[in-house]
Design an enzyme around this catalytic site. Sequence first.
Site, short mmCIF file in Angstrom:
data_model
loop_
_atom_site.label_atom_id
_atom_site.label_comp_id
_atom_site.label_asym_id
_atom_site.label_seq_id
_atom_site.Cartn_x
_atom_site.Cartn_y
_atom_site.Cartn_z
N SER A 11 0.86 -1.19 0.00
CA SER A 11 0.00 0.00 0.00
C SER A 11 0.89 1.23 0.00
O SER A 11 1.68 1.44 0.93
CB SER A 11 -0.89 0.01 1.25
OG SER A 11 -1.37 1.32 1.46
N HIS A 36 -1.30 -1.35 -4.23
CA HIS A 36 -2.54 -0.97 -3.55
C HIS A 36 -2.55 0.55 -3.34
O HIS A 36 -1.64 1.11 -2.73
CB HIS A 36 -2.61 -1.70 -2.20
CG HIS A 36 -3.90 -1.55 -1.47
ND1 HIS A 36 -5.01 -2.33 -1.74
CD2 HIS A 36 -4.26 -0.72 -0.46
CE1 HIS A 36 -5.99 -1.98 -0.92
NE2 HIS A 36 -5.57 -1.00 -0.14
N ASP A 38 -4.69 3.68 -1.82
CA ASP A 38 -5.76 4.01 -0.89
C ASP A 38 -6.31 5.40 -1.18
O ASP A 38 -5.62 6.40 -1.00
CB ASP A 38 -5.23 3.95 0.54
CG ASP A 38 -5.02 2.52 1.01
OD1 ASP A 38 -5.96 1.72 0.87
OD2 ASP A 38 -3.92 2.20 1.49
N MET A 40 -8.90 8.16 -0.09
CA MET A 40 -9.70 8.57 1.08
C MET A 40 -10.27 9.96 0.84
O MET A 40 -9.56 10.85 0.35
CB MET A 40 -8.83 8.59 2.33
CG MET A 40 -8.15 7.26 2.61
SD MET A 40 -7.27 7.29 4.17
CE MET A 40 -6.45 5.70 4.13
N HIS A 69 -8.39 1.13 -3.81
CA HIS A 69 -9.31 0.94 -2.69
C HIS A 69 -10.01 2.27 -2.41
O HIS A 69 -9.39 3.21 -1.92
CB HIS A 69 -8.47 0.45 -1.49
CG HIS A 69 -9.24 0.26 -0.22
ND1 HIS A 69 -8.62 0.03 0.99
CD2 HIS A 69 -10.57 0.26 0.04
CE1 HIS A 69 -9.53 -0.10 1.93
NE2 HIS A 69 -10.72 0.04 1.39
N MET A 71 -12.10 4.47 -0.40
CA MET A 71 -12.72 4.74 0.90
C MET A 71 -13.43 6.08 0.77
O MET A 71 -12.93 7.12 1.21
CB MET A 71 -11.64 4.75 1.99
CG MET A 71 -11.14 3.35 2.33
SD MET A 71 -9.53 3.35 3.14
CE MET A 71 -8.47 3.40 1.71
N MET A 140 -11.46 -5.88 5.63
CA MET A 140 -10.63 -4.90 6.35
C MET A 140 -10.30 -5.43 7.74
O MET A 140 -11.19 -5.85 8.49
CB MET A 140 -11.36 -3.56 6.49
CG MET A 140 -11.51 -2.76 5.21
SD MET A 140 -9.97 -2.43 4.34
CE MET A 140 -9.05 -1.49 5.56
N ASP A 178 -6.56 -6.39 4.43
CA ASP A 178 -5.91 -5.08 4.44
C ASP A 178 -5.96 -4.46 5.83
O ASP A 178 -7.04 -4.26 6.39
CB ASP A 178 -6.66 -4.18 3.44
CG ASP A 178 -6.06 -2.78 3.30
OD1 ASP A 178 -4.97 -2.54 3.83
OD2 ASP A 178 -6.72 -1.95 2.63
C1 DX5 Z 1 -6.20 1.58 5.77
C2 DX5 Z 1 -5.76 1.32 4.35
C3 DX5 Z 1 -4.69 0.31 4.26
C4 DX5 Z 1 -3.40 0.75 4.91
C5 DX5 Z 1 -2.58 -0.45 5.24
O1 DX5 Z 1 -7.19 2.53 5.78
O2 DX5 Z 1 -6.86 0.87 3.58
O3 DX5 Z 1 -4.46 -0.08 2.92
O4 DX5 Z 1 -2.64 1.59 4.10
O5 DX5 Z 1 -1.47 -0.01 5.94
P1 DX5 Z 1 -0.80 -0.89 7.05
O6 DX5 Z 1 -0.26 -2.13 6.37
O7 DX5 Z 1 0.29 0.00 7.59
O8 DX5 Z 1 -1.86 -1.23 8.07
ZN ZN Z 2 -6.41 -0.14 1.59
#
Ligand code: DX5
Ligand code: ZN
Length: 237
Positions: A11, A36, A38, A40, A69, A71, A140, A178
């Site tokens: 990620s 990956h 993320d 947000m 991903h 969010m 998750m 994840d």
């Molecule tokens: C959390 C994200 C994850 C995160 C994982 O909200 O969706 O993908 O980056 O990071 P680690 O491996 O540090 O938990």
């Molecule tokens: Zn993620």
Amino acid sequence: MTHPSLRIAPSILSADFARLAEEVARVEAAGADLLHIDVMDGHFVPNLTVGPPIVEALRKVTRLPLDVHLMMTNPDAFIPEFAAAGADYLTVHVEACPHLHRTVQSIKERGVKAGVTLNPATPLNTVEEILADADLLLVMSVNPGFGGQHFIPSVLDKIARARQLIDRTGSTALLEVDGGVKVANAAVIIQAGADILVSGSAIFSSSDYGKTIHALRGSAQTPKKTAGGKTDGPRKR
Ligand code: DX5
Ligand code: ZN
């Protein structure tokens, strides 16, 4: 325990954003299988990260499949942009999609693989009816929003039940996990049935990305010691 096709998805949330292309090149050279990303929105989760322009920029500098991903509260509005930017997987939260079937179809219509994901407190049965249409089920193992959180141990049982659900229904969805995935807990997560391990801080805070990715992957071969000191046999798939 073996897993012939375990995939590792670093990620980029924990990467050095000022050197993103370099960081991506390093994890690609280190043997990552997917990247990956993320996304947000500061609304569905209390953090803000990146959008379609970063996906588009990364598409130009890596051959790794882009595992995006989302969010966000209203992913439907952004699916066309993320698809055009070059996402290979677009994963949406069931908590954010009142018309999940429509959302999944909208992703697939654009030639993108569709993922569905569940927050830790969201029951597994909320994906039962969509699993046949999904290419990926993401469980998750932290409350989303931040990297570097601790894996929630009770999610292990949900991963195992997700594995059973996928196998029982003949779904072709990959099972991704994840949040808080480390070398120390990778073996039990794989044993519970994961196909893809997302890992951010464990990889990007390590001094040798290749060694960490290798160790995560190698966990698939590590026999798990049970509490009683006995060694478990291979996981039945
Ligand atoms: C959390 C994200 C994850 C995160 C994982 O909200 O969706 O993908 O980056 O990071 P680690 O491996 O540090 O938990
Ligand atoms: Zn993620």
